[in-house]
Design a protein around this motif. Structure first.
Motif, PDB file in Angstrom:
ATOM      1  N   LEU A 134       0.819  -1.212   0.000  1.00 43.31           N
ATOM      2  CA  LEU A 134       0.000   0.000   0.000  1.00 43.31           C
ATOM      3  C   LEU A 134       0.855   1.265   0.000  1.00 43.31           C
ATOM      4  CD1 LEU A 134      -2.773  -1.052   2.553  1.00 43.31           C
ATOM      5  CD2 LEU A 134      -3.098  -0.610   0.116  1.00 43.31           C
ATOM      6  N   ARG A 135       2.032   1.189   0.617  1.00 42.44           N
ATOM      7  CA  ARG A 135       2.885   2.375   0.722  1.00 42.44           C
ATOM      8  C   ARG A 135       3.370   2.839  -0.645  1.00 42.44           C
ATOM      9  NH1 ARG A 135       7.913   1.534   4.420  1.00 42.44           N
ATOM     10  NH2 ARG A 135       8.390   0.116   2.700  1.00 42.44           N
ATOM     11  N   VAL A 166       3.481   7.267  -4.560  1.00 41.11           N
ATOM     12  CA  VAL A 166       3.367   7.824  -5.913  1.00 41.11           C
ATOM     13  C   VAL A 166       2.291   8.900  -5.963  1.00 41.11           C
ATOM     14  CG1 VAL A 166       2.765   7.303  -8.305  1.00 41.11           C
ATOM     15  CG2 VAL A 166       4.227   5.735  -7.004  1.00 41.11           C
ATOM     16  N   ILE A 167       1.121   8.577  -5.402  1.00 41.11           N
ATOM     17  CA  ILE A 167       0.009   9.542  -5.435  1.00 41.11           C
ATOM     18  C   ILE A 167       0.359  10.801  -4.648  1.00 41.11           C
ATOM     19  CG2 ILE A 167      -2.389   9.921  -4.720  1.00 41.11           C
ATOM     20  CD1 ILE A 167      -2.889   6.948  -5.284  1.00 41.11           C
ATOM     21  N   ALA A 168       0.915  10.613  -3.442  1.00 41.68           N
ATOM     22  CA  ALA A 168       1.281  11.766  -2.615  1.00 41.68           C
ATOM     23  C   ALA A 168       2.327  12.630  -3.309  1.00 41.68           C
ATOM     24  CB  ALA A 168       1.793  11.291  -1.253  1.00 41.68           C
ATOM     25  N   GLY A 169       3.304  11.975  -3.953  1.00 43.27           N
ATOM     26  CA  GLY A 169       4.343  12.728  -4.649  1.00 43.27           C
ATOM     27  C   GLY A 169       3.780  13.575  -5.779  1.00 43.27           C
ATOM     28  N   PHE A 170       2.908  12.991  -6.594  1.00 37.83           N
ATOM     29  CA  PHE A 170       2.319  13.740  -7.689  1.00 37.83           C
ATOM     30  C   PHE A 170       1.445  14.885  -7.180  1.00 37.83           C
ATOM     31  CE2 PHE A 170       2.734   9.856 -10.633  1.00 37.83           C
ATOM     32  CZ  PHE A 170       3.945  10.329 -11.118  1.00 37.83           C
ATOM     33  N   LEU A 171       0.706  14.631  -6.074  1.00 40.77           N
ATOM     34  CA  LEU A 171      -0.120  15.702  -5.516  1.00 40.77           C
ATOM     35  C   LEU A 171       0.727  16.853  -5.003  1.00 40.77           C
ATOM     36  CD1 LEU A 171      -2.830  13.620  -3.594  1.00 40.77           C
ATOM     37  CD2 LEU A 171      -3.154  14.960  -5.688  1.00 40.77           C
ATOM     38  N   GLU A 172       1.870  16.561  -4.382  1.00 41.33           N
ATOM     39  CA  GLU A 172       2.774  17.611  -3.913  1.00 41.33           C
ATOM     40  C   GLU A 172       3.309  18.428  -5.084  1.00 41.33           C
ATOM     41  OE1 GLU A 172       5.786  15.725  -1.618  1.00 41.33           O
ATOM     42  OE2 GLU A 172       4.439  15.216   0.045  1.00 41.33           O
ATOM     43  N   ILE A 173       3.662  17.697  -6.173  1.00 41.69           N
ATOM     44  CA  ILE A 173       4.153  18.406  -7.364  1.00 41.69           C
ATOM     45  C   ILE A 173       3.065  19.312  -7.921  1.00 41.69           C
ATOM     46  CG2 ILE A 173       4.908  18.103  -9.748  1.00 41.69           C
ATOM     47  CD1 ILE A 173       6.294  15.505  -8.850  1.00 41.69           C
ATOM     48  N   ALA A 174       1.848  18.782  -8.010  1.00 41.02           N
ATOM     49  CA  ALA A 174       0.746  19.574  -8.561  1.00 41.02           C
ATOM     50  C   ALA A 174       0.447  20.785  -7.688  1.00 41.02           C
ATOM     51  CB  ALA A 174      -0.501  18.701  -8.698  1.00 41.02           C
ATOM     52  N   ALA A 175       0.615  20.652  -6.365  1.00 38.44           N
ATOM     53  CA  ALA A 175       0.327  21.770  -5.463  1.00 38.44           C
ATOM     54  C   ALA A 175       1.438  22.821  -5.463  1.00 38.44           C
ATOM     55  CB  ALA A 175       0.123  21.244  -4.043  1.00 38.44           C
ATOM     56  N   SER A 176       2.659  22.430  -5.808  1.00 33.31           N
ATOM     57  CA  SER A 176       3.801  23.346  -5.694  1.00 33.31           C
ATOM     58  C   SER A 176       4.150  24.057  -6.993  1.00 33.31           C
ATOM     59  CB  SER A 176       5.027  22.586  -5.187  1.00 33.31           C
ATOM     60  OG  SER A 176       5.406  21.584  -6.130  1.00 33.31           O
ATOM     61  N   MET A 177       3.639  23.603  -8.110  1.00 34.97           N
ATOM     62  CA  MET A 177       4.004  24.233  -9.387  1.00 34.97           C
ATOM     63  C   MET A 177       2.884  24.064 -10.409  1.00 34.97           C
ATOM     64  SD  MET A 177       6.748  21.505 -10.955  1.00 34.97           S
ATOM     65  CE  MET A 177       7.799  21.588  -9.507  1.00 34.97           C
ATOM     66  N   GLN A 196      -2.388   3.785  -9.869  1.00 34.00           N
ATOM     67  CA  GLN A 196      -1.979   3.408  -8.506  1.00 34.00           C
ATOM     68  C   GLN A 196      -3.191   3.284  -7.575  1.00 34.00           C
ATOM     69  OE1 GLN A 196       1.043   2.452  -7.641  1.00 34.00           O
ATOM     70  NE2 GLN A 196       1.698   2.790  -9.762  1.00 34.00           N
ATOM     71  N   SER A 197      -4.183   4.142  -7.763  1.00 29.87           N
ATOM     72  CA  SER A 197      -5.389   4.021  -6.928  1.00 29.87           C
ATOM     73  C   SER A 197      -6.139   2.738  -7.245  1.00 29.87           C
ATOM     74  CB  SER A 197      -6.288   5.242  -7.133  1.00 29.87           C
ATOM     75  OG  SER A 197      -6.780   5.287  -8.467  1.00 29.87           O
ATOM     76  N   HIS A 198      -6.178   2.350  -8.530  1.00 29.30           N
ATOM     77  CA  HIS A 198      -6.802   1.077  -8.898  1.00 29.30           C
ATOM     78  C   HIS A 198      -6.030  -0.095  -8.282  1.00 29.30           C
ATOM     79  CE1 HIS A 198      -8.894   2.902 -12.679  1.00 29.30           C
ATOM     80  NE2 HIS A 198      -9.557   3.142 -11.557  1.00 29.30           N
ATOM     81  N   ARG A 199      -4.700   0.048  -8.257  1.00 26.84           N
ATOM     82  CA  ARG A 199      -3.881  -1.017  -7.664  1.00 26.84           C
ATOM     83  C   ARG A 199      -4.202  -1.178  -6.182  1.00 26.84           C
ATOM     84  NH1 ARG A 199       2.739  -0.887  -7.132  1.00 26.84           N
ATOM     85  NH2 ARG A 199       2.925  -2.787  -5.882  1.00 26.84           N
TER      86      ARG A 199
END
Length: 437
Positions: free
Chosen positions: A217-218, A223-234, A251-254
């Motif tokens: 699960l981690r 992956v999801i958390a990383g992409f969300l941080e990128i989307a929030a920062s730039m 990843q959410s489907h996984r």
């Protein structure tokens, strides 16, 4: 009434009768005849007492084999009391024998080992569980020193040093045992052994399951958390944003599939969800599995189905899950252009479902562990194919609930064949002549 009075009254009456009879003889026949009559009466009384004393002595030697006499005078009461005592003793002995039999039966049925030893550690008795745990034999080893029978340095130190405040954990004869000494009476000790092998194995499996599930699960969460941080920062261009959203969706489907598989496993193992057999239309079920397999393949594989067997009684959802997992594994581990053959047929012992592929195959050393949770032959490839690592574990538990078996035949680079066998007791009705797709 005072016991002394009870004793002397009949004695006095008998003496009065004796003296009265001697007096009458004296009155009619003279002094000598009276004295002789008194002496004869005393001798008769002594003889009677000696006779009953002898009978009492004989009975006391073997009370179980002789019958008490009826007695005369006070002896009647004495023998009556002895008879009541013997009857009560026999009753108590019967109750004691019954309780002893129950105790032995309880000790034999105990899952824990029980060994009774004297103060110098000689074996007096042990139950079957102790024989199994420690390799003892009651008939053979009785009277022998336990430290000579159980060859374990830790166990010998524990017994000899006498530090019994804490139990001893030891590995012996392929088992993990907890041994505890309990002082019993002044010259005896009880050794109790508890087998924790399966408990520890289950605990290890639980820890491994939690660790593996957390790890699985981690990764998508990271992956999801990383992409969300990128989307929030730039600010991202539409093409990059779409690529990130696609990866997050995958990843959410996984995670969703992983959680669904874990819930399925939990339900299959739960005693609160017993299987309720129903009529399973095998052709319809396998057509659905075939359709799902072809959808997952996306036209990259040649997938075919043959049905030459009868319907079964079972749980349709569980069998669908088991067969679907086998087919999805075949699709994931068969390169594009490969072939996958599905076959359902009658056998002398029941029915079987076979999935044969021309995929990458499995080395022999991995086959015995394939049904373990999260076990993967090639972890990197499993992630690429979006597998959860729980598919074959689900198959195993479904078959356990259906009294079935899974046989795996494979060779690296030569493809694999997974065969599910179900017993004849589950066969319901035969299908119409062979169907193929």
């Amino acid at each position: 009434m005072n016991p002394k009075v009870v004793f002397w009254v009949p004695v006095g009456i008998r003496l009065a009768f004796l003296l009265g009879g001697a007096g009458l003889v004296w009155w009619w026949f003279g002094v000598e005849a009276g004295v002789a009559a008194a002496f004869a009466g005393v001798l008769a009384a002594v003889f009677i007492q000696l006779k009953y004393l002898y009978q009492l002595s004989e009975w006391l030697e073997k009370p179980e084999s002789g019958r008490l006499p009826d007695g005369w005078g006070e002896w009647t009461d004495i023998f009556a009391r002895l008879y009541r005592l013997r009857r009560d003793d026999e009753k108590n002995q019967a109750e004691l024998t019954e309780w002893l039999a129950r105790f032995r039966q309880a000790m034999h049925l105990l899952p824990d080992g029980v060994v009774i030893m004297d103060d110098v550690l000689f074996l007096e008795w042990c139950n079957p569980a102790a024989e199994e745990h420690l390799g003892l034999q009651q008939a053979r080893d009785k009277g022998m020193r336990v430290t000579n029978l159980v060859r374990s340095p830790d166990f010998m130190d524990y017994l000899i040093l006498g530090r019994y405040d804490q139990p001893l954990t030891l590995n012996f004869r392929g088992r993990k045992l907890v041994a505890h000494i309990i002082p019993f009476e002044n010259r005896r000790q009880i050794l109790v052994t508890h087998d924790i092998t399966e408990t520890q194995r289950a605990e290890m499996m639980r820890r491994d399951f939690i660790a593996n599930a957390s790890h699985e699960l981690r990764t998508p969460l990271t992956v999801i958390a990383g992409f969300l941080e990128i989307a929030a920062s730039m600010e991202l261009d539409p093409e990059t944003r779409a690529a990130h959203l696609k990866l997050m969706t995958e990843q959410s489907h996984r995670m969703q599939h992983l959680i669904e598989d874990m819930l399925t496993l939990s339900r299959l193992e739960s005693v609160d969800h017993p299987m309720r057999p129903e009529h399973v239309n095998i052709p319809a079920l396998l057509e659905q599995v075939l359709h799902e397999g072809r959808a997952l393949s996306g036209g990259k594989h040649d997938i075919s189905l043959e049905v030459h067997g009868g319907d079964v009684m079972g749980n349709m959802d569980e069998l669908h899950s088991a067969f679907g997992n086998l087919v999805s594994n075949a699709v994931r581990y068969t390169p594009a252009g490969g072939a996958i053959r599905l076959r359902w047929e009658d056998t002398p012992t029941g029915v079987q479902f076979q999935v044969q592929d021309t995929g990458i195959g499995i080395s022999p050393e991995h086959i015995s562990r394939l049904t373990e949770r999260f076990y993967r032959v090639d972890k990197s490839r499993s992630r690429e194919t979006q597998g959860t690592g729980l598919g074959l574990a689900i198959v195993k538990h479904v078959l356990l609930r259906h009294s079935g078996k899974l046989n795996i035949s494979s060779e690296a680079g030569q493809g694999s064949t997974f065969t599910v066998s179900l017993p004849k007791s589950l066969v319901s009705t035969n299908v119409e002549p062979a169907q193929a797709a």
